[in-house]
Design a protein around this motif. Structure first.
Motif, PDB file in Angstrom:
ATOM      1  N   TYR A  28     -59.813 -18.922 -78.622  1.00  0.00           N
ATOM      2  CA  TYR A  28     -58.690 -19.049 -77.700  1.00  0.00           C
ATOM      3  C   TYR A  28     -59.225 -19.435 -76.332  1.00  0.00           C
ATOM      4  N   ASN A  29     -58.695 -20.514 -75.776  1.00  0.00           N
ATOM      5  CA  ASN A  29     -59.020 -20.938 -74.415  1.00  0.00           C
ATOM      6  C   ASN A  29     -57.823 -20.591 -73.544  1.00  0.00           C
ATOM      7  N   PRO A  30     -57.903 -19.507 -72.764  1.00  0.00           N
ATOM      8  CA  PRO A  30     -56.714 -18.916 -72.152  1.00  0.00           C
ATOM      9  C   PRO A  30     -56.170 -19.634 -70.925  1.00  0.00           C
ATOM     10  N   GLY A  36     -55.429 -23.496 -75.496  1.00  0.00           N
ATOM     11  CA  GLY A  36     -54.872 -22.361 -76.221  1.00  0.00           C
ATOM     12  C   GLY A  36     -55.725 -22.074 -77.448  1.00  0.00           C
ATOM     13  N   TYR A  37     -55.076 -21.879 -78.587  1.00  0.00           N
ATOM     14  CA  TYR A  37     -55.807 -21.596 -79.834  1.00  0.00           C
ATOM     15  C   TYR A  37     -56.364 -22.890 -80.409  1.00  0.00           C
ATOM     16  N   HIS A  56     -54.244 -26.544 -79.254  1.00  0.00           N
ATOM     17  CA  HIS A  56     -52.850 -26.194 -78.967  1.00  0.00           C
ATOM     18  C   HIS A  56     -52.144 -25.588 -80.176  1.00  0.00           C
ATOM     19  N   ASP A  58     -51.345 -22.076 -82.918  1.00  0.00           N
ATOM     20  CA  ASP A  58     -50.796 -20.735 -82.713  1.00  0.00           C
ATOM     21  C   ASP A  58     -51.829 -19.667 -83.060  1.00  0.00           C
ATOM     22  N   SER A  59     -51.517 -18.430 -82.691  1.00  0.00           N
ATOM     23  CA  SER A  59     -52.493 -17.344 -82.834  1.00  0.00           C
ATOM     24  C   SER A  59     -52.836 -17.067 -84.294  1.00  0.00           C
ATOM     25  N   LEU A  62     -56.133 -18.424 -86.176  1.00  0.00           N
ATOM     26  CA  LEU A  62     -57.439 -17.772 -86.213  1.00  0.00           C
ATOM     27  C   LEU A  62     -57.610 -16.935 -87.477  1.00  0.00           C
ATOM     28  N   GLY A  81     -48.621 -24.338 -81.775  1.00  0.00           N
ATOM     29  CA  GLY A  81     -48.235 -23.155 -81.012  1.00  0.00           C
ATOM     30  C   GLY A  81     -47.120 -23.459 -80.028  1.00  0.00           C
ATOM     31  N   GLN A  85     -48.739 -19.803 -76.290  1.00  0.00           N
ATOM     32  CA  GLN A  85     -49.975 -19.774 -77.075  1.00  0.00           C
ATOM     33  C   GLN A  85     -50.847 -20.996 -76.878  1.00  0.00           C
ATOM     34  N   ASN A  86     -50.261 -22.109 -76.454  1.00  0.00           N
ATOM     35  CA  ASN A  86     -50.984 -23.383 -76.563  1.00  0.00           C
ATOM     36  C   ASN A  86     -51.482 -23.926 -75.228  1.00  0.00           C
TER      37      ASN A  86
END
Length: 113
Positions: A28-30, A36-37, A56, A58-59, A62, A81, A85-86
């Motif tokens: 995840y790149n916050p 994002g994910y 980009h 969704d969670s 992962l 996402g 999330q993205n």
């Protein structure tokens, strides 16, 4: 800018593997405006290693595609996402190929800072 392509669609759109390979990184790149994910996959094309980044997502991506997962063409890797999330983008996937092995779930020179 970057050397990837962006493909838009609704939240939850599945993202498919283009080739046989292995999930190399997932994370995840916050930062807002970042990926994002993300997952990075590794493929062998002839005798050349090729790396793909899908951003980009969704969670749940992962859980679906942890590092080490073996993938085949057409396998679902994850899903688009939403903004939470993205990286706060309209829903899409950023897809990029590289011949350089990424050290993490990112590739340089892609998102303008």
């Amino acid at each position: 800018g970057g050397v990837g392509i962006d493909l838009g669609g609704p939240v939850g759109t599945p993202v498919h593997a283009w080739s046989q390979g292995t999930v190399l990184h997932a994370g995840y790149n916050p930062a807002a405006g970042d990926y994002g994910y993300v997952i990075v996959t590794q493929h062998l094309v002839g005798d050349v290693r090729v790396y793909s980044l899908y951003g980009h997502l969704d969670s749940k991506t992962l859980e679906l595609s942890p590092p080490g997962r073996k993938i085949l063409p057409g396998d679902v890797l994850g899903h688009f996402g939403d903004r939470s999330q993205n990286g706060n983008w309209p829903p899409h996937v950023h897809f990029q190929l590289s011949l350089v092995r990424p050290q993490t779930h990112d590739m340089p020179g892609v998102v303008s800072r």
